[in-house]
Design a protein around this motif. Structure first.
Motif, PDB file in Angstrom:
ATOM      1  N   GLU A  72      87.700 -34.706  -6.168  1.00  0.00           N
ATOM      2  CA  GLU A  72      86.443 -33.677  -5.520  1.00  0.00           C
ATOM      3  C   GLU A  72      86.984 -32.115  -5.427  1.00  0.00           C
ATOM      4  O   GLU A  72      86.408 -31.304  -5.694  1.00  0.00           O
ATOM      5  CB  GLU A  72      85.959 -34.315  -4.309  1.00  0.00           C
ATOM      6  CG  GLU A  72      84.540 -33.473  -4.158  1.00  0.00           C
ATOM      7  CD  GLU A  72      83.904 -34.121  -2.714  1.00  0.00           C
ATOM      8  OE1 GLU A  72      84.637 -34.938  -1.896  1.00  0.00           O
ATOM      9  OE2 GLU A  72      82.727 -34.100  -2.546  1.00  0.00           O
ATOM     10  N   LEU A 107      85.248 -23.680  -8.038  1.00  0.00           N
ATOM     11  CA  LEU A 107      83.883 -22.852  -7.657  1.00  0.00           C
ATOM     12  C   LEU A 107      83.904 -22.623  -6.184  1.00  0.00           C
ATOM     13  O   LEU A 107      84.347 -21.541  -5.687  1.00  0.00           O
ATOM     14  CB  LEU A 107      82.928 -23.766  -8.066  1.00  0.00           C
ATOM     15  CG  LEU A 107      82.697 -24.252  -9.498  1.00  0.00           C
ATOM     16  CD1 LEU A 107      81.579 -25.033  -9.743  1.00  0.00           C
ATOM     17  CD2 LEU A 107      82.284 -22.932 -10.087  1.00  0.00           C
ATOM     18  N   HIS A 108      83.578 -23.499  -5.467  1.00  0.00           N
ATOM     19  CA  HIS A 108      83.180 -23.391  -3.804  1.00  0.00           C
ATOM     20  C   HIS A 108      84.389 -22.913  -3.289  1.00  0.00           C
ATOM     21  O   HIS A 108      84.343 -22.251  -2.223  1.00  0.00           O
ATOM     22  CB  HIS A 108      82.425 -24.277  -3.240  1.00  0.00           C
ATOM     23  CG  HIS A 108      81.115 -24.489  -4.031  1.00  0.00           C
ATOM     24  ND1 HIS A 108      80.045 -23.920  -4.021  1.00  0.00           N
ATOM     25  CD2 HIS A 108      80.771 -25.711  -4.926  1.00  0.00           C
ATOM     26  CE1 HIS A 108      78.957 -24.297  -4.570  1.00  0.00           C
ATOM     27  NE2 HIS A 108      79.362 -25.347  -5.286  1.00  0.00           N
ATOM     28  N   ASN A 131      87.035 -21.739  -3.629  1.00  0.00           N
ATOM     29  CA  ASN A 131      87.539 -20.130  -3.800  1.00  0.00           C
ATOM     30  C   ASN A 131      86.628 -19.296  -3.081  1.00  0.00           C
ATOM     31  O   ASN A 131      87.155 -18.198  -2.921  1.00  0.00           O
ATOM     32  CB  ASN A 131      87.711 -19.863  -5.225  1.00  0.00           C
ATOM     33  CG  ASN A 131      89.038 -20.513  -5.803  1.00  0.00           C
ATOM     34  OD1 ASN A 131      90.030 -20.901  -4.803  1.00  0.00           O
ATOM     35  ND2 ASN A 131      89.307 -20.384  -7.172  1.00  0.00           N
ATOM     36  N   GLN A 132      85.646 -19.653  -2.651  1.00  0.00           N
ATOM     37  CA  GLN A 132      84.728 -18.686  -1.861  1.00  0.00           C
ATOM     38  C   GLN A 132      85.326 -18.699  -0.732  1.00  0.00           C
ATOM     39  O   GLN A 132      85.732 -19.424   0.029  1.00  0.00           O
ATOM     40  CB  GLN A 132      83.406 -19.481  -1.673  1.00  0.00           C
ATOM     41  CG  GLN A 132      82.243 -18.505  -0.944  1.00  0.00           C
ATOM     42  CD  GLN A 132      81.693 -17.472  -1.988  1.00  0.00           C
ATOM     43  OE1 GLN A 132      81.205 -17.813  -2.844  1.00  0.00           O
ATOM     44  NE2 GLN A 132      82.019 -16.353  -1.538  1.00  0.00           N
ATOM     45  N   GLU A 186      92.680 -24.917   2.440  1.00  0.00           N
ATOM     46  CA  GLU A 186      92.384 -23.701   3.031  1.00  0.00           C
ATOM     47  C   GLU A 186      93.718 -22.616   2.715  1.00  0.00           C
ATOM     48  O   GLU A 186      93.899 -21.832   3.602  1.00  0.00           O
ATOM     49  CB  GLU A 186      92.015 -23.971   4.575  1.00  0.00           C
ATOM     50  CG  GLU A 186      90.701 -23.796   4.920  1.00  0.00           C
ATOM     51  CD  GLU A 186      90.537 -23.469   6.176  1.00  0.00           C
ATOM     52  OE1 GLU A 186      90.394 -22.566   6.897  1.00  0.00           O
ATOM     53  OE2 GLU A 186      90.640 -24.695   7.064  1.00  0.00           O
ATOM     54  N   TYR A 203      90.045 -19.472   2.867  1.00  0.00           N
ATOM     55  CA  TYR A 203      89.130 -19.985   1.806  1.00  0.00           C
ATOM     56  C   TYR A 203      88.642 -21.155   2.689  1.00  0.00           C
ATOM     57  O   TYR A 203      88.968 -22.159   3.172  1.00  0.00           O
ATOM     58  CB  TYR A 203      90.093 -20.709   0.810  1.00  0.00           C
ATOM     59  CG  TYR A 203      90.512 -19.740  -0.319  1.00  0.00           C
ATOM     60  CD1 TYR A 203      89.975 -19.461  -1.217  1.00  0.00           C
ATOM     61  CD2 TYR A 203      91.746 -19.102   0.157  1.00  0.00           C
ATOM     62  CE1 TYR A 203      90.470 -18.572  -2.354  1.00  0.00           C
ATOM     63  CE2 TYR A 203      92.273 -17.915  -0.644  1.00  0.00           C
ATOM     64  CZ  TYR A 203      91.599 -17.823  -1.808  1.00  0.00           C
ATOM     65  OH  TYR A 203      92.109 -16.810  -2.659  1.00  0.00           O
ATOM     66  N   LEU A 204      87.168 -21.001   2.980  1.00  0.00           N
ATOM     67  CA  LEU A 204      86.611 -21.851   3.765  1.00  0.00           C
ATOM     68  C   LEU A 204      86.265 -23.252   2.668  1.00  0.00           C
ATOM     69  O   LEU A 204      85.622 -23.105   1.775  1.00  0.00           O
ATOM     70  CB  LEU A 204      85.160 -21.298   4.192  1.00  0.00           C
ATOM     71  CG  LEU A 204      84.166 -22.362   4.853  1.00  0.00           C
ATOM     72  CD1 LEU A 204      84.900 -22.748   5.982  1.00  0.00           C
ATOM     73  CD2 LEU A 204      82.767 -21.637   5.131  1.00  0.00           C
ATOM     74  N   TYR A 264      84.825 -26.089   1.130  1.00  0.00           N
ATOM     75  CA  TYR A 264      83.582 -26.849   1.024  1.00  0.00           C
ATOM     76  C   TYR A 264      83.629 -28.161   1.782  1.00  0.00           C
ATOM     77  O   TYR A 264      82.844 -28.406   2.722  1.00  0.00           O
ATOM     78  CB  TYR A 264      83.254 -27.154  -0.388  1.00  0.00           C
ATOM     79  CG  TYR A 264      82.157 -27.989  -0.498  1.00  0.00           C
ATOM     80  CD1 TYR A 264      80.985 -27.293  -0.734  1.00  0.00           C
ATOM     81  CD2 TYR A 264      82.294 -29.362  -1.039  1.00  0.00           C
ATOM     82  CE1 TYR A 264      79.788 -28.125  -0.594  1.00  0.00           C
ATOM     83  CE2 TYR A 264      81.080 -29.931  -1.204  1.00  0.00           C
ATOM     84  CZ  TYR A 264      79.677 -29.329  -0.797  1.00  0.00           C
ATOM     85  OH  TYR A 264      78.708 -30.144  -1.145  1.00  0.00           O
ATOM     86  N   LEU A 265      84.815 -28.776   1.587  1.00  0.00           N
ATOM     87  CA  LEU A 265      84.797 -30.013   2.633  1.00  0.00           C
ATOM     88  C   LEU A 265      85.236 -29.808   4.051  1.00  0.00           C
ATOM     89  O   LEU A 265      85.008 -30.627   4.840  1.00  0.00           O
ATOM     90  CB  LEU A 265      86.280 -30.818   2.208  1.00  0.00           C
ATOM     91  CG  LEU A 265      86.187 -31.268   0.419  1.00  0.00           C
ATOM     92  CD1 LEU A 265      87.135 -31.985   0.203  1.00  0.00           C
ATOM     93  CD2 LEU A 265      84.810 -32.153   0.248  1.00  0.00           C
ATOM     94  N   GLU A 266      85.552 -28.846   4.411  1.00  0.00           N
ATOM     95  CA  GLU A 266      85.564 -28.180   5.683  1.00  0.00           C
ATOM     96  C   GLU A 266      84.250 -28.486   6.467  1.00  0.00           C
ATOM     97  O   GLU A 266      84.184 -28.943   7.577  1.00  0.00           O
ATOM     98  CB  GLU A 266      85.907 -27.000   6.003  1.00  0.00           C
ATOM     99  CG  GLU A 266      86.438 -26.288   7.355  1.00  0.00           C
ATOM    100  CD  GLU A 266      87.959 -26.786   7.741  1.00  0.00           C
ATOM    101  OE1 GLU A 266      87.845 -27.059   8.814  1.00  0.00           O
ATOM    102  OE2 GLU A 266      88.703 -27.028   6.802  1.00  0.00           O
ATOM    103  N   ASN A 267      83.217 -28.065   5.858  1.00  0.00           N
ATOM    104  CA  ASN A 267      81.969 -28.186   6.663  1.00  0.00           C
ATOM    105  C   ASN A 267      81.403 -29.827   6.392  1.00  0.00           C
ATOM    106  O   ASN A 267      80.803 -30.165   7.149  1.00  0.00           O
ATOM    107  CB  ASN A 267      80.857 -27.421   5.871  1.00  0.00           C
ATOM    108  CG  ASN A 267      80.857 -26.024   6.813  1.00  0.00           C
ATOM    109  OD1 ASN A 267      81.420 -25.946   7.833  1.00  0.00           O
ATOM    110  ND2 ASN A 267      80.222 -24.991   6.304  1.00  0.00           N
ATOM    111  N   LYS A 268      81.867 -30.394   5.212  1.00  0.00           N
ATOM    112  CA  LYS A 268      81.157 -31.513   4.987  1.00  0.00           C
ATOM    113  C   LYS A 268      82.252 -32.659   5.094  1.00  0.00           C
ATOM    114  O   LYS A 268      82.001 -33.837   4.560  1.00  0.00           O
ATOM    115  CB  LYS A 268      80.627 -31.471   3.469  1.00  0.00           C
ATOM    116  CG  LYS A 268      79.936 -30.295   3.028  1.00  0.00           C
ATOM    117  CD  LYS A 268      78.431 -30.779   2.825  1.00  0.00           C
ATOM    118  CE  LYS A 268      77.395 -29.628   2.428  1.00  0.00           C
ATOM    119  NZ  LYS A 268      76.228 -29.604   2.428  1.00  0.00           N
ATOM    120  N   LYS A 269      83.230 -32.400   5.777  1.00  0.00           N
ATOM    121  CA  LYS A 269      84.248 -33.397   5.575  1.00  0.00           C
ATOM    122  C   LYS A 269      84.051 -34.613   6.595  1.00  0.00           C
ATOM    123  O   LYS A 269      82.993 -34.615   7.072  1.00  0.00           O
ATOM    124  CB  LYS A 269      85.599 -32.878   6.297  1.00  0.00           C
ATOM    125  CG  LYS A 269      85.603 -32.731   7.827  1.00  0.00           C
ATOM    126  CD  LYS A 269      86.830 -32.283   8.263  1.00  0.00           C
ATOM    127  CE  LYS A 269      87.214 -30.919   7.723  1.00  0.00           C
ATOM    128  NZ  LYS A 269      87.267 -29.931   8.734  1.00  0.00           N
TER     129      LYS A 269
END
Lengths: 375, 337
Positions: A26, A33-34, A36-37, A192, A202-203, A205-210
């Motif tokens: 994942e 993409l995300h 690197n946001q 991160e 680097y937030l 993506y999995l940080e929020n959805k982990k």
């Protein structure tokens, strides 16, 4: 017994295998993409949470501290509780700083920010609300982020800033405010990874959805292993070469950061207040002082000796005083007013319960003069 | 042999239990919006500040269907558009290692133009490759975004000069909300989402001009002061605007759900430019008055805001002339005015 042990080992092994597979499958996709946001780290305690702070280190090093775990609760806006106690108050004071402001070591009801509110109400009949926006490891620039993005929208009447040691440590070890070699007070995941010279994370993506329990379990296991590594390693492994540090630039940046805080407050009609940091950094500490011995040990490996740090620290407090004078800002000189005694400190800069009470008294007296009582 | 079988069984059972647990938790986290107070420090709720920037080192064309991509699509991005590892559009490295920074919204990022026609490339050439031009602007970025970007990414670059061109994006945001920030910062659900400035959940009926101008003035003064405090020269640019393209402007207002007439936008845009002039005069800051040079000349615009290549060239010429005239930059050629 053997079976149980084998079972545990297998579970741990599987656990880490799962973790690895999640990030290689994942993670790789989102990396493009995300992941690197980037977002700017607000560096605050998560809203509506409780912070568990363990004090193992202090127990072995100081006489004054006995408790092992301290809980600090955070309100839904990210301020340390209790906040906004006075429902009829129309004057709001926000405190910005690092761990010395957050006072996680002291029970919520005795944190100095909370005591100031109570003292102003009881002793001076001033109904104000105080908000504690301190967070361990924050520098004055992290606090500026919080000022602009969290506090200014709330139209503060007064904003109090207390910074010194974190700014000094960050700049001495990293070279400036923005390098990201040392991750103060933050648990970061590998996704991160910080790049370049910025405070930007680097937030993940999995940080929020982990997968939260999974994450917590892993953190717990990592915590067990990290007991064997002393915390100062974080600094030692990442320190900047002392010869490469431009002390003049360091002091100039600290000054710029404070002026920026002052002027932003004024533009947004909030009264800025500067505080020097109370401390137990004495020039010639007694040989048997465990606190100072511990500090000296940490500093030795860093390339700066205790006396050099003490001098630089005193310089930064002096910059605060000079700037307050130059910009005509209210100054609360905690360095001068809080005696440099172990009675008030847990270590070199963190206040204990008595220290917190004394600081609250000093601040309240000062505010009683500055805040005009409503007719 | 028996023990091997037992180990095999243990592995299978353990992995199955873990897998089921992971799937359940993952599913519940991804498909519910409710946040329970867990009584423990929870990293899920950690808030971050929105950074309006290009995804570092990722082609804009490969963005997924997220907010950033939608915002960028509004300006018809001309391909290719690739930011550097710090999310910035940059010219080549300069000879003397000094840099000039550009902050602004869609007008400054020039995304609808060919990469070689974008403002940072043109300015780099106009200044004889003496300064690296860093374009840190981003469509829909306002003054508070630029302030955040400055403090956290751009200050360590210690640029010599920062050019600031903000007007329309700020105007529309303030006309809609009356503030750069959302009032519902304490809302737990919003806190999870993590962005400041926040998008408000309730739009105000009508925001007075005076409030818009007051909020804009504060944000502009703040960014100017910030730069001065860090010993960087701020230069403000009045934004040129094509007041004749009412059709596209109406479309934009409709898409953004902003109840304001084209005429009021035009009037407010002029007032904000006037405000920029006044602030610069009060603080003795330099100003490049692009509005006076390029305003409402359809030959220079692709729509109400975005320059075409002629407009960008003209703007660049004016900027480089001003920088040379004020001797803020030293180039290899003598200044020709």
């Amino acid at each position: 017994m053997k079976k149980k042990l084998l079972n545990i080992l297998l579970a741990v092994n599987l656990f880490y295998s799962c973790d690895y597979s999640i990030y290689t499958t994942e993670g790789k996709y989102y990396e493009q993409l995300h992941l690197n946001q980037r977002y700017i780290s607000l560096r605050e305690a998560p809203p509506a949470s409780t912070i568990h702070l363990s004090y193992q280190a202090y127990n072995t090093l100081t006489d004054s501290y006995k408790k092992k775990i301290q809980l600090t609760s955070i309100d839904s806006s990210g301020f340390i509780n209790p906040s906004q106690n006075q429902t009829n108050a129309n004057y709001n004071i926000y405190f910005l700083g690092g761990s010395t402001t957050a006072c996680f070591e002291v029970v919520d009801s005795l944190k100095f920010v909370n005591l100031v509110q109570r003292s102003l109400a009881m002793n001076y009949q001033l109904n104000v609300n105080t908000f504690n926006a301190g967070y361990p490891g924050n520098s004055s620039l992290s606090s500026y982020n919080k000022l602009v993005n969290v506090i200014l929208p709330q139209q503060p009447n007064m904003v109090v800033l207390m910074h010194n040691f974190n700014d000094l440590a960050i700049m001495l070890y990293q070279g400036d405010y923005w390098s990201t070699k040392v991750m103060r007070g933050k648990v970061r995941r590998k996704v991160e990874i910080l790049r370049d010279k910025s405070q930007v994370a680097y937030l993940a993506y999995l940080e929020n959805k982990k997968i939260e329990p999974f994450y917590k379990l892993k953190e717990g296991l990592n915590g067990i292993f990290s007991v064997f590594n002393s915390t100062e390693k974080e600094w030692h492994n990442n320190k900047q070469n002392p010869n490469e540090i431009d002390i003049q630039q360091l002091e100039s940046d600290f000054k710029s950061s404070l002026i920026t805080f002052i002027r932003t407050c004024r533009i947004y009609n909030a009264e800025p207040v500067l505080m020097t940091q109370a401390n137990f950094l004495i020039k010639d500490p007694p040989v048997n002082s465990l606190v100072h011995q511990y500090a000296k040990n940490i500093m030795q490996g860093s390339g700066y000796d205790y006396h050099k740090i003490q001098m630089l620290y005193t310089n930064l407090n002096q910059i605060i005083k000079d700037l307050a004078n130059q910009e005509n800002v209210t100054l609360i000189d905690l360095e001068k007013k809080v005696p440099k005694k172990s009675t008030y400190f847990l270590d070199l800069v963190h206040l204990n319960q008595r220290g917190s009470q004394l600081v609250a008294e000093i601040i309240s007296q000062e505010f009683a003069k500055t805040i005009v009582k409503p007719q | 042999m028996k023990s091997l079988k037992k180990i095999g069984k243990l592995i299978v059972i353990n992995s199955l239990v873990l897998l089921i647990l992971l799937l359940i938790v993952e599913y519940s986290l991804r498909h519910t919006n409710t946040i329970t107070q867990m009584g423990l420090q929870s990293y899920s709720y950690e808030r971050f500040i929105e950074l309006k920037e290009f995804i570092p080192a990722v082609e804009v064309s490969s963005y997924s269907n997220n907010i950033e991509a939608i915002e960028l699509l509004e300006v018809n991005v001309a391909l290719p558009c690739l930011a550097d590892s710090n999310g910035l559009l940059v010219s080549k490295n300069s000879v003397n290692q000094e840099s000039i920074l550009l902050l602004g919204d869609a007008q400054t990022s020039n995304l609808d133009l060919d990469p070689n026609e974008r403002i940072h490339h043109l300015l780099f050439n106009k200044l004889d490759s003496s300064y690296q031009i860093i374009n840190a602007s981003y469509p829909s970025s306002d003054l508070i975004h630029s302030t955040n970007k400055l403090v956290n990414i751009l200050l360590p670059m210690r640029p010599k000069v920062v050019l600031i061109n903000h007007n329309l994006t700020d105007l529309l945001l303030l006309a809609k909300n009356g503030s750069y920030w959302n009032k519902i910062i304490g809302d737990k659900k919003k806190a999870r989402v993590s962005t400041t400035p926040f998008v408000p959940n309730v739009s105000l009926k009508k925001v007075e001009d005076s409030i818009i101008l007051k909020e804009y003035t504060k944000a502009l003064s703040n960014i100017g002061q910030l730069l001065s405090n860090w010993h960087i020269t701020p230069i403000f640019i009045t934004q040129a605007f094509n007041h004749y393209d009412s059709l596209n402007l109406s479309k934009l207002l409709q898409v953004k759900n902003i109840h304001i007439t084209n005429e009021r936008v035009s009037a407010l845009h002029r007032k904000i430019n006037q405000e920029i002039r006044a602030i610069c005069k009060d603080n003795n800051w330099s100003i490049i008055d692009l509005e006076r040079v390029l305003n409402s000349n359809p030959l220079y615009f692709n729509n109400y805001l975005l320059f075409n290549s002629s407009g960008t060239k003209e703007a660049c010429q004016h900027i480089s002339d001003s920088l040379k005239r004020w001797e803020l930059v030293k180039t290899t050629e003598p200044t020709l005015l």
